[in-house]
Design a protein around this motif. Sequence first.
Motif, PDB file in Angstrom:
ATOM      1  N   PHE A   7       0.837  -1.198   0.000  1.00  0.00           N
ATOM      2  CA  PHE A   7       0.000   0.000   0.000  1.00  0.00           C
ATOM      3  C   PHE A   7       0.870   1.247   0.000  1.00  0.00           C
ATOM      4  O   PHE A   7       1.969   1.255   0.551  1.00  0.00           O
ATOM      5  CB  PHE A   7      -0.898   0.043   1.246  1.00  0.00           C
ATOM      6  CG  PHE A   7      -2.016  -0.942   1.218  1.00  0.00           C
ATOM      7  CD1 PHE A   7      -3.184  -0.660   0.525  1.00  0.00           C
ATOM      8  CD2 PHE A   7      -1.915  -2.147   1.877  1.00  0.00           C
ATOM      9  CE1 PHE A   7      -4.227  -1.566   0.497  1.00  0.00           C
ATOM     10  CE2 PHE A   7      -2.940  -3.058   1.855  1.00  0.00           C
ATOM     11  CZ  PHE A   7      -4.106  -2.770   1.163  1.00  0.00           C
ATOM     12  N   TYR A   9       0.220   5.875  -0.352  1.00  0.00           N
ATOM     13  CA  TYR A   9      -0.769   6.944  -0.506  1.00  0.00           C
ATOM     14  C   TYR A   9      -0.084   8.197  -1.004  1.00  0.00           C
ATOM     15  O   TYR A   9       1.112   8.401  -0.799  1.00  0.00           O
ATOM     16  CB  TYR A   9      -1.542   7.208   0.784  1.00  0.00           C
ATOM     17  CG  TYR A   9      -0.761   7.883   1.881  1.00  0.00           C
ATOM     18  CD1 TYR A   9      -0.778   9.261   2.024  1.00  0.00           C
ATOM     19  CD2 TYR A   9      -0.008   7.153   2.786  1.00  0.00           C
ATOM     20  CE1 TYR A   9      -0.068   9.889   3.033  1.00  0.00           C
ATOM     21  CE2 TYR A   9       0.703   7.756   3.797  1.00  0.00           C
ATOM     22  CZ  TYR A   9       0.667   9.131   3.916  1.00  0.00           C
ATOM     23  OH  TYR A   9       1.376   9.738   4.919  1.00  0.00           O
ATOM     24  N   ILE A  20      -5.206   6.343  -2.156  1.00  0.00           N
ATOM     25  CA  ILE A  20      -4.548   5.150  -1.632  1.00  0.00           C
ATOM     26  C   ILE A  20      -4.405   4.163  -2.784  1.00  0.00           C
ATOM     27  O   ILE A  20      -5.372   3.884  -3.500  1.00  0.00           O
ATOM     28  CB  ILE A  20      -5.351   4.514  -0.484  1.00  0.00           C
ATOM     29  CG1 ILE A  20      -5.539   5.513   0.652  1.00  0.00           C
ATOM     30  CG2 ILE A  20      -4.649   3.256   0.021  1.00  0.00           C
ATOM     31  CD1 ILE A  20      -6.435   5.012   1.767  1.00  0.00           C
ATOM     32  N   THR A  21      -3.173   3.648  -2.974  1.00  0.00           N
ATOM     33  CA  THR A  21      -2.916   2.684  -4.031  1.00  0.00           C
ATOM     34  C   THR A  21      -2.442   1.370  -3.424  1.00  0.00           C
ATOM     35  O   THR A  21      -1.929   1.331  -2.307  1.00  0.00           O
ATOM     36  CB  THR A  21      -1.842   3.194  -5.004  1.00  0.00           C
ATOM     37  OG1 THR A  21      -0.631   3.414  -4.285  1.00  0.00           O
ATOM     38  CG2 THR A  21      -2.271   4.480  -5.685  1.00  0.00           C
ATOM     39  N   HIS A  22      -2.647   0.290  -4.171  1.00  0.00           N
ATOM     40  CA  HIS A  22      -2.152  -1.026  -3.771  1.00  0.00           C
ATOM     41  C   HIS A  22      -1.406  -1.592  -4.966  1.00  0.00           C
ATOM     42  O   HIS A  22      -1.990  -1.798  -6.029  1.00  0.00           O
ATOM     43  CB  HIS A  22      -3.313  -1.936  -3.364  1.00  0.00           C
ATOM     44  CG  HIS A  22      -2.869  -3.217  -2.763  1.00  0.00           C
ATOM     45  ND1 HIS A  22      -3.110  -4.427  -3.351  1.00  0.00           N
ATOM     46  CD2 HIS A  22      -2.187  -3.479  -1.625  1.00  0.00           C
ATOM     47  CE1 HIS A  22      -2.610  -5.388  -2.598  1.00  0.00           C
ATOM     48  NE2 HIS A  22      -2.035  -4.831  -1.543  1.00  0.00           N
ATOM     49  N   VAL A  27      -6.890   2.507  -5.346  1.00  0.00           N
ATOM     50  CA  VAL A  27      -7.919   1.720  -4.671  1.00  0.00           C
ATOM     51  C   VAL A  27      -9.054   2.614  -4.220  1.00  0.00           C
ATOM     52  O   VAL A  27     -10.216   2.298  -4.430  1.00  0.00           O
ATOM     53  CB  VAL A  27      -7.331   0.962  -3.461  1.00  0.00           C
ATOM     54  CG1 VAL A  27      -8.403   0.172  -2.746  1.00  0.00           C
ATOM     55  CG2 VAL A  27      -6.194   0.059  -3.895  1.00  0.00           C
ATOM     56  N   THR A  28      -8.715   3.729  -3.599  1.00  0.00           N
ATOM     57  CA  THR A  28      -9.749   4.640  -3.115  1.00  0.00           C
ATOM     58  C   THR A  28      -9.199   6.055  -3.042  1.00  0.00           C
ATOM     59  O   THR A  28      -7.988   6.254  -2.947  1.00  0.00           O
ATOM     60  CB  THR A  28     -10.293   4.187  -1.745  1.00  0.00           C
ATOM     61  OG1 THR A  28     -11.447   4.931  -1.415  1.00  0.00           O
ATOM     62  CG2 THR A  28      -9.270   4.359  -0.650  1.00  0.00           C
ATOM     63  N   THR A  29     -10.109   7.012  -3.082  1.00  0.00           N
ATOM     64  CA  THR A  29      -9.760   8.423  -2.940  1.00  0.00           C
ATOM     65  C   THR A  29     -10.554   8.986  -1.778  1.00  0.00           C
ATOM     66  O   THR A  29     -11.768   8.794  -1.702  1.00  0.00           O
ATOM     67  CB  THR A  29     -10.093   9.205  -4.227  1.00  0.00           C
ATOM     68  OG1 THR A  29      -9.379   8.613  -5.317  1.00  0.00           O
ATOM     69  CG2 THR A  29      -9.695  10.664  -4.090  1.00  0.00           C
ATOM     70  N   MET A  51      -3.906   1.591   6.011  1.00  0.00           N
ATOM     71  CA  MET A  51      -4.371   1.647   4.621  1.00  0.00           C
ATOM     72  C   MET A  51      -5.181   0.412   4.255  1.00  0.00           C
ATOM     73  O   MET A  51      -6.179   0.518   3.532  1.00  0.00           O
ATOM     74  CB  MET A  51      -3.183   1.834   3.679  1.00  0.00           C
ATOM     75  CG  MET A  51      -2.623   3.238   3.740  1.00  0.00           C
ATOM     76  SD  MET A  51      -1.301   3.525   2.558  1.00  0.00           S
ATOM     77  CE  MET A  51       0.098   2.934   3.506  1.00  0.00           C
ATOM     78  N   TRP A  54      -8.654   0.982   5.770  1.00  0.00           N
ATOM     79  CA  TRP A  54      -9.429   2.019   5.082  1.00  0.00           C
ATOM     80  C   TRP A  54      -9.891   1.562   3.706  1.00  0.00           C
ATOM     81  O   TRP A  54     -10.908   2.029   3.212  1.00  0.00           O
ATOM     82  CB  TRP A  54      -8.615   3.305   4.965  1.00  0.00           C
ATOM     83  CG  TRP A  54      -8.728   4.148   6.190  1.00  0.00           C
ATOM     84  CD1 TRP A  54      -8.075   3.972   7.372  1.00  0.00           C
ATOM     85  CD2 TRP A  54      -9.560   5.293   6.372  1.00  0.00           C
ATOM     86  NE1 TRP A  54      -8.451   4.940   8.266  1.00  0.00           N
ATOM     87  CE2 TRP A  54      -9.359   5.759   7.668  1.00  0.00           C
ATOM     88  CE3 TRP A  54     -10.440   5.962   5.547  1.00  0.00           C
ATOM     89  CZ2 TRP A  54     -10.023   6.873   8.163  1.00  0.00           C
ATOM     90  CZ3 TRP A  54     -11.093   7.078   6.041  1.00  0.00           C
ATOM     91  CH2 TRP A  54     -10.882   7.519   7.342  1.00  0.00           C
ATOM     92  N   THR A  55      -9.162   0.670   3.070  1.00  0.00           N
ATOM     93  CA  THR A  55      -9.570   0.196   1.747  1.00  0.00           C
ATOM     94  C   THR A  55     -10.442  -1.044   1.837  1.00  0.00           C
ATOM     95  O   THR A  55     -11.009  -1.472   0.838  1.00  0.00           O
ATOM     96  CB  THR A  55      -8.349  -0.131   0.868  1.00  0.00           C
ATOM     97  OG1 THR A  55      -7.583  -1.154   1.490  1.00  0.00           O
ATOM     98  CG2 THR A  55      -7.512   1.104   0.629  1.00  0.00           C
ATOM     99  N   ASN A  57      -9.302  -3.977   2.456  1.00  0.00           N
ATOM    100  CA  ASN A  57      -8.511  -5.073   1.919  1.00  0.00           C
ATOM    101  C   ASN A  57      -7.768  -5.788   3.049  1.00  0.00           C
ATOM    102  O   ASN A  57      -6.556  -5.732   3.155  1.00  0.00           O
ATOM    103  CB  ASN A  57      -7.522  -4.516   0.890  1.00  0.00           C
ATOM    104  CG  ASN A  57      -6.807  -5.598   0.144  1.00  0.00           C
ATOM    105  OD1 ASN A  57      -7.033  -6.774   0.387  1.00  0.00           O
ATOM    106  ND2 ASN A  57      -5.940  -5.212  -0.759  1.00  0.00           N
TER     107      ASN A  57
END
Length: 76
Positions: A7, A9, A20-22, A27-29, A51, A54-55, A57
């Motif tokens: 993860f 961000y 947030i990226t994976h 993944v989400t904003t 993270m 929050w996602t 995952n």
Amino acid sequence: MPRPQGFAYEQHDATAAVVITHHGRPVTTLRGPRADRFLQEVRAGDAQLVMARWTGNYKRGNERAARAHPRNRGAR
């Protein structure tokens, strides 16, 4: 349970958003108060775990119980 990893961000000051990226994929904003609360949590704790939470995952520990639910019995 393995520790979450991969993860990252990015904080965008111009739009006041956090992405947030994976493994490099978005993944989400988060925007506004949610972004502020996320940044506080990520700075105070384990960033990877925050993270992942929050996602959504991460494993919640209820997978086995959900499998036995009458609604899911025929889905195997």
